[in-house]
Write a protein that holds these residues in place. Structure first.
Motif, PDB file in Angstrom:
ATOM      1  N   TYR A  82       0.820  -1.096  -0.026  1.00 47.55           N
ATOM      2  CA  TYR A  82       0.113   0.007  -0.203  1.00 47.55           C
ATOM      3  C   TYR A  82       0.864   1.330  -0.158  1.00 47.55           C
ATOM      4  N   ALA A  83       2.162   1.141   0.570  1.00 46.89           N
ATOM      5  CA  ALA A  83       3.003   2.304   0.940  1.00 46.89           C
ATOM      6  C   ALA A  83       3.538   2.663  -0.419  1.00 46.89           C
ATOM      7  N   ASN A  84       3.326   2.184  -1.841  1.00 45.23           N
ATOM      8  CA  ASN A  84       3.791   2.500  -3.171  1.00 45.23           C
ATOM      9  C   ASN A  84       3.293   3.773  -3.702  1.00 45.23           C
ATOM     10  N   LYS A  85       2.031   4.105  -3.134  1.00 45.93           N
ATOM     11  CA  LYS A  85       1.583   5.430  -3.445  1.00 45.93           C
ATOM     12  C   LYS A  85       1.169   6.312  -2.172  1.00 45.93           C
ATOM     13  N   ASP A  86       1.548   7.429  -2.315  1.00 42.82           N
ATOM     14  CA  ASP A  86       1.189   8.418  -1.181  1.00 42.82           C
ATOM     15  C   ASP A  86      -0.190   8.846  -1.190  1.00 42.82           C
ATOM     16  N   TYR A  87      -0.729   9.392  -0.209  1.00 40.49           N
ATOM     17  CA  TYR A  87      -2.056   9.914  -0.109  1.00 40.49           C
ATOM     18  C   TYR A  87      -2.423  11.045  -1.147  1.00 40.49           C
ATOM     19  N   LEU A  88      -3.232  10.748  -1.959  1.00 44.01           N
ATOM     20  CA  LEU A  88      -3.884  11.736  -2.893  1.00 44.01           C
ATOM     21  C   LEU A  88      -2.590  12.355  -3.557  1.00 44.01           C
ATOM     22  N   GLU A  89      -1.651  11.808  -4.041  1.00 44.34           N
ATOM     23  CA  GLU A  89      -0.363  12.225  -4.432  1.00 44.34           C
ATOM     24  C   GLU A  89      -0.650  12.779  -6.074  1.00 44.34           C
ATOM     25  N   GLN A  90      -1.494  12.313  -6.481  1.00 47.45           N
ATOM     26  CA  GLN A  90      -1.989  12.732  -7.953  1.00 47.45           C
ATOM     27  C   GLN A  90      -3.139  13.568  -8.161  1.00 47.45           C
ATOM     28  N   GLU A  91      -3.475  14.221  -6.916  1.00 43.10           N
ATOM     29  CA  GLU A  91      -4.482  15.067  -7.055  1.00 43.10           C
ATOM     30  C   GLU A  91      -3.997  16.446  -6.436  1.00 43.10           C
ATOM     31  N   ASP A  92      -4.213  17.693  -7.241  1.00 40.44           N
ATOM     32  CA  ASP A  92      -3.629  18.925  -6.928  1.00 40.44           C
ATOM     33  C   ASP A  92      -4.354  19.578  -5.946  1.00 40.44           C
ATOM     34  N   TRP A  93      -4.469  19.002  -4.759  1.00 38.67           N
ATOM     35  CA  TRP A  93      -5.346  19.471  -3.598  1.00 38.67           C
ATOM     36  C   TRP A  93      -4.472  19.822  -2.456  1.00 38.67           C
ATOM     37  N   PRO A  94      -4.058  21.102  -2.376  1.00 36.11           N
ATOM     38  CA  PRO A  94      -3.261  21.766  -1.191  1.00 36.11           C
ATOM     39  C   PRO A  94      -3.690  21.067   0.386  1.00 36.11           C
ATOM     40  N   TRP A  95      -5.049  21.110   0.579  1.00 36.19           N
ATOM     41  CA  TRP A  95      -5.542  20.636   1.782  1.00 36.19           C
ATOM     42  C   TRP A  95      -5.169  19.296   2.341  1.00 36.19           C
ATOM     43  N   SER A  96      -4.619  18.430   1.496  1.00 37.66           N
ATOM     44  CA  SER A  96      -4.460  17.068   1.593  1.00 37.66           C
ATOM     45  C   SER A  96      -3.097  16.954   1.875  1.00 37.66           C
ATOM     46  N   LEU A  97      -2.001  17.842   2.041  1.00 35.72           N
ATOM     47  CA  LEU A  97      -0.597  17.785   1.929  1.00 35.72           C
ATOM     48  C   LEU A  97      -0.364  17.589   3.367  1.00 35.72           C
ATOM     49  N   GLY A  98      -0.940  17.938   4.488  1.00 37.02           N
ATOM     50  CA  GLY A  98      -0.597  17.555   5.858  1.00 37.02           C
ATOM     51  C   GLY A  98      -0.861  16.196   6.297  1.00 37.02           C
ATOM     52  N   ALA A  99      -1.909  15.707   5.994  1.00 37.28           N
ATOM     53  CA  ALA A  99      -2.284  14.097   5.896  1.00 37.28           C
ATOM     54  C   ALA A  99      -1.452  13.385   5.142  1.00 37.28           C
ATOM     55  N   ARG A 100      -1.078  13.684   4.022  1.00 36.71           N
ATOM     56  CA  ARG A 100      -0.089  13.026   3.219  1.00 36.71           C
ATOM     57  C   ARG A 100       1.173  12.669   3.876  1.00 36.71           C
ATOM     58  N   GLU A 101       1.689  13.865   4.464  1.00 31.40           N
ATOM     59  CA  GLU A 101       3.086  14.012   5.232  1.00 31.40           C
ATOM     60  C   GLU A 101       2.974  12.889   6.399  1.00 31.40           C
TER      61      GLU A 101
END
Length: 408
Positions: A297-316
């Motif tokens: 599952y860790a091969n892809k980051d959280y919403l990495e292909q979406e240009d949504w700045p609000w998701s950056l904190g959760a992704r990190e």
């Protein structure tokens, strides 16, 4: 970021146990998965060790109520339990920590040395043993008095990890959301939902991401940051209307609630992020299969292909949690005990995440050397040397060089 800010970024995460074991967080197993454990099918074999007979009886009764587990032995004495565990090779061993003249941690160390695939679950009234339990790679840590839902969560996780219950055995009565990579949503029949506009899709992901009421002004700021407030209100109203219309067409009654200027998405949805959450719930990875599942599952980051700045904190945050889990596995597992390549794959993933972190490269070199693979060790060093020269104009650390100096 403090705890409250973290909930705003990833509100379906819980930190209940993190304070005692210094993990990133304890994540909730979603209730939308309905494992049919009460149909009488025995899927797991267990042994319990506790000096309190009443505690053993309570545990056994709870497991009978949950279903799916056969308690093949209960012991109040460690010296009698050890040979039985070695002979029976149960799927799970439930261990108390503090017992008169005995210690569950020492038994766990012996079991790990004998069989690193043993799944150990500590059941204790004391939180302060959590870090020591991490050291013996416990699969879980349950506090007394035992809560039935908490115990059921552990059993569900083991059933999924061991492959005893596949997704075909899980009754799905909800939507399926995918957050890793890009966002998509499937209805309960498995059909991919098509969105009228990109903003309708983003609003759905945004509300699912929060899993709690969100103020309208916050939504406007996050989804239309460059738009004037009046215009943003119109856009929000239109987008909510389209999302509500889409979900109602899929037999969802009242999918979006609006009260006190707060919007709430009332949609029962499971997500791929929950798979990672279940793995990260562990005090320590129980076996290689757990880590292999995480790597998948860790091969892809959280919403990495979406240009949504609000998701950056959760992704990190999710990325750091995965890195923390992999580190815990790598630095507590000898190279020779990793039979299916999970340790090497974990190190390679860590290096992929942090290519200039030399301690990961050093550990991978040691890994290859411990397995007698001198060529791979030298190749790993050469790759680092090339990267540092081309990108930073630097050389590897002396400690890294010393690991391969006699290979030249």
């Amino acid at each position: 970021m403090n705890k409250q800010e973290w909930f705003l970024h990833f509100p379906h995460f819980s930190t209940r146990f993190a304070k005692s074991c210094k993990l990133f967080f304890l994540l909730a197993i979603p209730a939308s998965y309905d494992f049919n454990l009460k149909e009488g099918k025995i899927l797991l074999r267990a042994i319990a060790v506790d000096d309190e007979i009443l505690a053993l009886c309570l545990l056994e009764n709870l497991l009978q109520e949950i279903g799916g587990v056969n308690m093949i032995g209960t012991f109040t004495d460690i010296t009698r339990a050890l040979p039985a565990i070695v002979e029976e090779k149960p799927d799970i061993v439930f261990l108390d920590v503090e017992m008169p003249d005995q210690n569950g941690l020492s038994l766990a160390e012996q079991l790990t040395d004998l069989n690193d695939e043993t799944n150990i679950v500590f059941v204790t009234a004391y939180e302060h043993y959590a870090l020591q339990a991490f050291g013996v790679r416990a699969a879980d840590y349950i506090l007394k008095p035992i809560e039935k839902d908490r115990l059921a969560q552990t059993i569900r996780r083991f059933l999924k990890w061991t492959g005893r219950v596949s997704r075909l055995d899980v009754e799905k009565r909800c939507f399926q959301a995918h957050f890793l990579g890009n966002f998509s949503l499937r209805d309960p029949s498995g059909d991919l939902i098509k969105w009228r506009t990109k903003k309708v899709k983003e609003l759905c992901a945004y509300l699912l991401h929060h899993r709690q009421p969100v103020h309208r002004s916050q939504i406007i700021d996050d989804l239309w940051p460059a738009v004037a407030p009046d215009k943003g209100s119109i856009l929000l109203h239109s987008t909510v209307y389209q999302l509500r219309k889409t979900l109602k067409s899929l037999d969802c009654e009242n999918p979006i609630l609006y009260a006190g200027e707060f919007y709430t998405l009332c949609l029962e949805a499971e997500s791929d992020v929950h798979e990672i959450e279940e793995i990260l719930t562990c005090l320590s990875p129980a076996n290689e299969q757990v880590i292999l599942n995480l790597l998948q599952y860790a091969n892809k980051d959280y919403l990495e292909q979406e240009d949504w700045p609000w998701s950056l904190g959760a992704r990190e945050k999710l990325r750091e949690a995965c890195k923390h889990c992999l580190e815990g596995y790598v630095f507590s597992t000898p190279a020779t005990s990793s039979k299916r390549g999970a340790r090497r794959a974990s190190l390679e993933k860590l290096i992929d995440m942090e290519p200039f972190e030399e301690r990961y490269i050093q550990e991978l070199i040691r890994h290859h050397l411990d397995l007698g693979n001198r060529r791979k060790a030298l190749e790993t060093y050469r790759k680092l040397e090339k990267l540092l020269t081309e990108e930073l104009g630097e050389k590897p650390q002396l400690e890294t060089l010393s690991l391969v100096q006699n290979l030249f």
